[in-house]
Write an enzyme that holds these catalytic residues in place. Structure first.
Site, mmCIF file in Angstrom:
data_model
loop_
_atom_site.group_PDB
_atom_site.id
_atom_site.type_symbol
_atom_site.label_atom_id
_atom_site.label_comp_id
_atom_site.label_asym_id
_atom_site.label_seq_id
_atom_site.Cartn_x
_atom_site.Cartn_y
_atom_site.Cartn_z
ATOM 1 N N GLY A 44 -12.207 41.918 7.136
ATOM 2 C CA GLY A 44 -11.064 42.710 6.724
ATOM 3 C C GLY A 44 -9.940 42.526 7.724
ATOM 4 O O GLY A 44 -10.172 42.108 8.869
ATOM 5 N N GLN B 73 -2.010 44.135 12.015
ATOM 6 C CA GLN B 73 -2.698 43.152 12.865
ATOM 7 C C GLN B 73 -2.031 41.776 12.836
ATOM 8 O O GLN B 73 -2.308 40.945 13.701
ATOM 9 C CB GLN B 73 -4.163 43.017 12.440
ATOM 10 C CG GLN B 73 -4.987 44.262 12.742
ATOM 11 C CD GLN B 73 -6.439 44.045 12.400
ATOM 12 O OE1 GLN B 73 -6.833 44.194 11.256
ATOM 13 N NE2 GLN B 73 -7.227 43.655 13.394
ATOM 14 N N CYS C 277 -13.371 44.370 15.976
ATOM 15 C CA CYS C 277 -12.004 44.289 15.455
ATOM 16 C C CYS C 277 -11.371 42.986 15.921
ATOM 17 O O CYS C 277 -11.524 42.600 17.087
ATOM 18 C CB CYS C 277 -11.199 45.483 15.973
ATOM 19 S SG CYS C 277 -9.486 45.505 15.418
ATOM 20 N N LEU C 278 -10.657 42.344 15.021
ATOM 21 C CA LEU C 278 -9.982 41.089 15.365
ATOM 22 C C LEU C 278 -8.940 41.291 16.460
ATOM 23 O O LEU C 278 -8.580 40.345 17.154
ATOM 24 C CB LEU C 278 -9.305 40.497 14.123
ATOM 25 C CG LEU C 278 -10.245 40.109 12.973
ATOM 26 C CD1 LEU C 278 -9.436 39.736 11.746
ATOM 27 C CD2 LEU C 278 -11.156 38.971 13.398
ATOM 28 N N HIS D 119 -12.073 51.617 8.829
ATOM 29 C CA HIS D 119 -11.515 50.874 9.960
ATOM 30 C C HIS D 119 -10.122 50.331 9.608
ATOM 31 O O HIS D 119 -9.178 50.477 10.392
ATOM 32 C CB HIS D 119 -12.488 49.739 10.320
ATOM 33 C CG HIS D 119 -12.023 48.839 11.405
ATOM 34 N ND1 HIS D 119 -12.678 48.745 12.618
ATOM 35 C CD2 HIS D 119 -10.973 47.970 11.487
ATOM 36 C CE1 HIS D 119 -12.040 47.870 13.382
ATOM 37 N NE2 HIS D 119 -11.011 47.382 12.725
ATOM 38 N N GLU D 120 -10.021 49.701 8.429
ATOM 39 C CA GLU D 120 -8.729 49.118 8.038
ATOM 40 C C GLU D 120 -7.674 50.199 7.820
ATOM 41 O O GLU D 120 -6.519 50.039 8.214
ATOM 42 C CB GLU D 120 -8.872 48.269 6.772
ATOM 43 C CG GLU D 120 -9.797 47.079 6.891
ATOM 44 C CD GLU D 120 -9.536 46.233 8.113
ATOM 45 O OE1 GLU D 120 -8.407 46.208 8.627
ATOM 46 O OE2 GLU D 120 -10.487 45.595 8.576
ATOM 47 N N HIS E 236 -6.009 51.322 10.919
ATOM 48 C CA HIS E 236 -4.962 50.435 11.440
ATOM 49 C C HIS E 236 -3.577 50.835 10.924
ATOM 50 O O HIS E 236 -2.570 50.637 11.605
ATOM 51 C CB HIS E 236 -5.233 48.979 11.038
ATOM 52 C CG HIS E 236 -6.175 48.260 11.946
ATOM 53 N ND1 HIS E 236 -5.937 48.081 13.284
ATOM 54 C CD2 HIS E 236 -7.364 47.644 11.703
ATOM 55 C CE1 HIS E 236 -6.940 47.397 13.831
ATOM 56 N NE2 HIS E 236 -7.824 47.123 12.892
HETATM 57 NI NI NI Z 1 -9.553 45.983 13.207
#
Ligand code: NI
Length: 184
Positions: free
Chosen positions: A47, A52, A101-102, A143-144, A147
């Site tokens: 995701g 991000q 997380c990225l 989580h998304e 953000h």
């Molecule tokens: Ni993340």
């Protein structure tokens, strides 16, 4: 399509609320979603949210399994793209698990999330979506969504001693070493 640069923890775009999208069907949103999908797949994520990739808009995407068995095996293939999404918990049950997380590459944190949520949003095609997610998929959705409000998963943690580098997980034996966790 293009692979976009991913913002990392500390960049201001990750810590402020994102703006609602006036027209979910605008061509620029379709283009953004295409680029986010290419970026997510390039890095092996499940995701990704628009902040991000340095775009402060209320958009996120994630990969979904076609059934629960696939989810457990990590075989996620379908793509969900949501503009102006909302997420609400269904019930009080919460589950703790590793999360990554990225925007925090290499790290893992032990995070409590609601076990079931209902999410709503509009696709870039203009379709209104309302679905229920459970387990790992519910975790990814929460989580998304965070953000979009400037929240990163360490801010959801009760015990920061469980914010660690993934490469150190093997030191903690079977209790801490799980399967591959969703990167989002
Ligand atoms: Ni993340």
């Amino acid at each position: 399509m293009a692979i976009l640069k991913i913002a990392r923890m500390g960049h201001p775009v990750l810590s402020r609320p994102a703006e609602p999208v006036a027209d979910p069907t605008a061509p620029e949103i379709a283009r953004l979603v295409d680029d986010m999908a290419e970026t997510m797949d390039d890095i092996g994520g499940r995701g990704i949210a628009a902040p991000q990739v340095h775009v402060a808009k209320r958009v996120f995407i994630f990969r979904v399994p076609s059934d629960a068995a696939e989810a457990e095996n990590g075989d996620w293939s379908g793509l969900e793209a949501l503009v102006n999404p909302t997420v609400e918990p269904l019930g009080d049950e919460r589950i703790e698990d590793w999360e990554s997380c990225l925007s925090l590459p290499g790290l893992r944190g032990w995070v409590q999330r609601y076990a079931r949520v209902r999410y709503r949003g509009t696709t870039p095609g203009g379709e209104a979506v309302e679905r229920i997610a459970e387990g790992r998929l519910a975790r990814t959705v929460q989580h998304e969504f965070d953000h979009l409000d400037g929240i990163l998963y360490p801010m959801r943690m009760d015990d920061l001693s469980k914010l660690i580098f993934a490469s150190e997980l093997p030191h903690h034996g079977a209790a801490w070493v799980g399967r591959d966790r969703a990167v989002a």
